[in-house]
Design a protein around this motif. Structure first.
Motif, PDB file in Angstrom:
ATOM      1  N   VAL A 240       1.778 -16.454 -13.743  1.00  0.00           N
ATOM      2  CA  VAL A 240       0.995 -15.366 -13.153  1.00  0.00           C
ATOM      3  C   VAL A 240      -0.442 -15.815 -12.939  1.00  0.00           C
ATOM      4  CG1 VAL A 240       0.074 -13.046 -13.567  1.00  0.00           C
ATOM      5  CG2 VAL A 240       2.463 -13.543 -14.096  1.00  0.00           C
TER       6      VAL A 240
ATOM      7  N   ARG B 158       3.520 -13.656  -8.309  1.00  0.00           N
ATOM      8  CA  ARG B 158       3.597 -12.204  -8.335  1.00  0.00           C
ATOM      9  C   ARG B 158       4.998 -11.680  -8.065  1.00  0.00           C
ATOM     10  NH1 ARG B 158      -0.468 -13.091 -10.295  1.00  0.00           N
ATOM     11  NH2 ARG B 158      -2.562 -12.247  -9.954  1.00  0.00           N
ATOM     12  N   THR B 159       5.939 -12.557  -7.728  1.00  0.00           N
ATOM     13  CA  THR B 159       7.274 -12.106  -7.340  1.00  0.00           C
ATOM     14  C   THR B 159       8.363 -12.875  -8.092  1.00  0.00           C
ATOM     15  OG1 THR B 159       7.756 -13.691  -5.559  1.00  0.00           O
ATOM     16  CG2 THR B 159       6.290 -11.858  -5.033  1.00  0.00           C
TER      17      THR B 159
ATOM     18  N   VAL C 191      10.612 -10.119 -10.341  1.00  0.00           N
ATOM     19  CA  VAL C 191       9.300 -10.172 -10.995  1.00  0.00           C
ATOM     20  C   VAL C 191       9.106 -11.560 -11.604  1.00  0.00           C
ATOM     21  CG1 VAL C 191       9.035  -7.723 -11.486  1.00  0.00           C
ATOM     22  CG2 VAL C 191      10.367  -9.147 -13.054  1.00  0.00           C
TER      23      VAL C 191
ATOM     24  N   SER D  23       0.829 -12.614  -2.164  1.00  0.00           N
ATOM     25  CA  SER D  23       1.088 -13.990  -2.604  1.00  0.00           C
ATOM     26  C   SER D  23       1.604 -14.817  -1.438  1.00  0.00           C
ATOM     27  CB  SER D  23       2.101 -13.990  -3.755  1.00  0.00           C
ATOM     28  OG  SER D  23       2.281 -15.288  -4.281  1.00  0.00           O
TER      29      SER D  23
ATOM     30  N   GLU E 277       3.988 -19.058  -5.355  1.00  0.00           N
ATOM     31  CA  GLU E 277       5.149 -18.731  -6.176  1.00  0.00           C
ATOM     32  C   GLU E 277       5.805 -19.987  -6.732  1.00  0.00           C
ATOM     33  OE1 GLU E 277       5.980 -15.511  -6.983  1.00  0.00           O
ATOM     34  OE2 GLU E 277       4.093 -15.136  -5.941  1.00  0.00           O
TER      35      GLU E 277
ATOM     36  N   ALA F 288      -0.876  -9.425 -14.865  1.00  0.00           N
ATOM     37  CA  ALA F 288      -0.530  -9.214 -13.458  1.00  0.00           C
ATOM     38  C   ALA F 288      -0.975  -7.845 -12.953  1.00  0.00           C
ATOM     39  CB  ALA F 288       0.982  -9.366 -13.271  1.00  0.00           C
ATOM     40  N   LYS F 289      -1.732  -7.115 -13.806  1.00  0.00           N
ATOM     41  CA  LYS F 289      -2.255  -5.789 -13.456  1.00  0.00           C
ATOM     42  C   LYS F 289      -1.135  -4.784 -13.195  1.00  0.00           C
ATOM     43  CE  LYS F 289      -6.656  -7.449 -11.614  1.00  0.00           C
ATOM     44  NZ  LYS F 289      -6.504  -8.791 -12.172  1.00  0.00           N
ATOM     45  N   LEU F 290      -0.088  -4.851 -14.014  1.00  0.00           N
ATOM     46  CA  LEU F 290       1.014  -3.883 -13.933  1.00  0.00           C
ATOM     47  C   LEU F 290       0.961  -2.862 -15.059  1.00  0.00           C
ATOM     48  CD1 LEU F 290       3.995  -6.276 -13.080  1.00  0.00           C
ATOM     49  CD2 LEU F 290       2.760  -4.771 -11.510  1.00  0.00           C
TER      50      LEU F 290
ATOM     51  N   ARG G 250       2.850  -8.345  -1.948  1.00  0.00           N
ATOM     52  CA  ARG G 250       2.201  -8.499  -3.247  1.00  0.00           C
ATOM     53  C   ARG G 250       1.021  -9.464  -3.201  1.00  0.00           C
ATOM     54  NH1 ARG G 250       7.190  -8.293  -7.659  1.00  0.00           N
ATOM     55  NH2 ARG G 250       8.230  -6.486  -6.735  1.00  0.00           N
TER      56      ARG G 250
ATOM     57  N   ASP H 127      -1.520  -3.160  -1.992  1.00  0.00           N
ATOM     58  CA  ASP H 127      -0.906  -4.054  -2.961  1.00  0.00           C
ATOM     59  C   ASP H 127      -1.052  -5.509  -2.544  1.00  0.00           C
ATOM     60  OD1 ASP H 127       0.173  -2.117  -4.804  1.00  0.00           O
ATOM     61  OD2 ASP H 127       1.559  -1.571  -3.203  1.00  0.00           O
TER      62      ASP H 127
END
Length: 487
Positions: free
Chosen positions: A359, A364-365, A102, A39, A44, A315-317, A37, A14
């Motif tokens: 994003v 990512r957080t 998130v 990052s 962020e 975000a590829k979720l 994640r 990840d």
């Protein structure tokens, strides 16, 4: 509940190919799982600032949408609306950051505000309308707790999800065009809508709207971060200069004129906080109240659903079917945003598609959401500055957001009539009826009917059949109320 895919994952995979989670991490890194994640704190923070810049326009647009009179003729205070909008956005976004962890930011949902202004307050007072927000927020939270919200998200065909997003986009764009004076009401014996007032465009304010709209589109075409906010700032400067030189009156702007005499800083105005009234709906009727809550649930539900899918994909979720398994925390906070916004007096809160800009900058957080929330909190002390922006300038952003939401058209198979027809009805009926629910209802009913005609009734699924029955009742509400003697 299933394990949330937005919960921190602790595998090296990840964090990116070949990356490792460093030892001796700071408490900030450990709490938000930044390294896991893939990052950094700098990414962020940059992502959070970018998201705020992209969605700060809501401080201007939400008060613009909610500036109408309720059934009793009362109008909400503009400084109070700006404070309520900033406070609710800060509270819900910080909650998403610290609890949901998130990169999703929340603010007043334009679709929810549009329903309140166009459908709710003509029938009840503003405190009663805010109570509707609290009620729909509680309903959505219950749907999350019971697992029904995720089930619904996964049951609705992906094409209809994209159609709902596009329809909401056109609805928002139409609101902006009307607020700017670019589109006007037609006469009794003429077309229902016209270009401007009486079929022509006139006046400096409409010209400034056009210039602001073009500027934002040009900045977006150059991929300039914060294009909407930059366009609003430039448009406001031009409006202030034009107002000063041309000597326009307040009537020309449809609100207080753009003047710098009010100053830039003041204490927050919490006059709307807690103005929520449950009950007193006798003249409206219980069934109508139920459908108002249902409409708000749809507005908040599908707006957030489409946004979460879009940002999650970025975000590829999300998977290729638009499903994001286990988003329980994020979905619950999004639902709670309805109640928080209602109590604050600033309309229901929902996840914003502009979160994708953060994003895109690497967020990512939840730390990015915390940064965005802190910026909204700081805006509580700059209410006079935001009040300078005229509605014609702010309305340009509504049209831009509508255009952005129309990008979902590329995901629809227009050659498949079983998909194209329901999506078409969903998209066009929202702006044409000036309401979200009729579009969703027509899309669902037509989708089920066409599938049944093709002999594929079993493919539809039990939930879609149940939703079809509910929407048939919605369209037949007037005769049903007559039969039941409820008004």
């Amino acid at each position: 509940m299933t394990q949330s895919s937005v919960e921190p994952r602790t595998t090296a995979e990840d964090a990116g190919p070949g990356s490792r989670v460093p030892a001796g991490r700071s408490w900030l890194d450990r709490y938000f799982h930044i390294s896991e994640r893939g990052s950094t704190v700098a990414r962020e923070v940059r992502g959070g600032i970018t998201t705020f810049m992209a969605m700060a326009y809501i401080l201007l647009l939400n008060p613009l949408i909610l500036n109408g009179k309720d059934v009793a003729g009362n109008v909400l205070s503009q400084p109070g609306l700006i404070t309520a909008t900033a406070f609710a956005a800060a509270a819900t976004t910080l909650l998403m950051g610290f609890v949901g962890k998130v990169p999703l930011a929340l603010a007043a949902g334009l679709s929810v505000s549009g329903v309140l202004a166009s459908q709710v307050v003509p029938q009840m007072t503003w405190p009663q309308a805010m109570a509707m927000c609290v009620m729909y927020g509680v309903v959505i939270c219950l749907l999350v707790v019971t697992g029904l919200r995720e089930l619904i998200m996964n049951s609705i065909p992906l094409a209809l999800k994209h159609g709902i997003t596009m329809g909401i986009g056109l609805f928002i764009a139409l609101i902006g065009l009307v607020k700017a004076g670019f589109v006007g009401k037609g006469s009794e014996f003429g077309p229902p809508v016209t270009l401007g007032a009486g079929g022509e465009l006139a006046g400096w304010p409409v010209l400034i709207f056009c210039l602001t709209l073009l500027l934002i589109f040009m900045l977006q075409a150059r991929a300039i971060p914060g294009a909407i906010l930059i366009g609003i700032v430039v448009g406001t400067v031009v409006a202030v200069a034009v107002h000063s030189i041309a000597g326009l009156d307040a009537k020309a702007w449809n609100m207080s004129p753009p003047e710098l005499s009010r100053g830039a800083v003041s204490m927050p105005d919490f006059s709307l906080f807690g103005h929520v009234e449950f009950g007193g709906w006798g003249e409206v009727g219980a069934i109508t109240v139920g459908f108002i809550v249902f409409t708000l649930v749809l507005a908040g539900f599908f707006d957030a659903m489409a946004t979460i899918i879009g940002v999650g994909t970025e975000a590829k979720l999300a998977d290729e079917r638009g499903r994001m398994p286990g988003l329980s925390k994020a979905l619950f906070i999004d639902g709670a945003g309805g109640a928080i916004g209602g109590v604050s007096g600033g309309s229901g809160q929902t996840v914003f598609v502009e979160s994708a800009t953060g994003v895109g900058e690497g967020a990512r957080t939840g730390l990015a959401s915390v940064v965005t929330g802190l910026f909204f909190a700081a805006c509580l002390f700059f209410t006079p500055l935001t009040a300078i922006v005229p509605p014609q300038v702010a309305s340009a952003a509504l049209v831009v957001i509508g255009a952005m939401m129309m990008q979902n058209a590329k995901h629809v198979d227009w050659g498949d009539r079983s998909v194209a027809i329901p999506v078409f009805l969903t998209v066009v009926l929202m702006p044409f009826t000036y309401s979200i629910t009729p579009g969703v209802a027509a899309g669902v009913i037509s989708y089920v009917a066409i599938k049944a005609a093709q002999g594929k009734a079993r493919e539809v699924g039990g939930f879609m059949w149940a939703l079809t029955a509910i929407f048939i009742v919605f369209f037949a509400l007037n005769p049903i109320e007559g039969w039941l003697g409820v008004h």
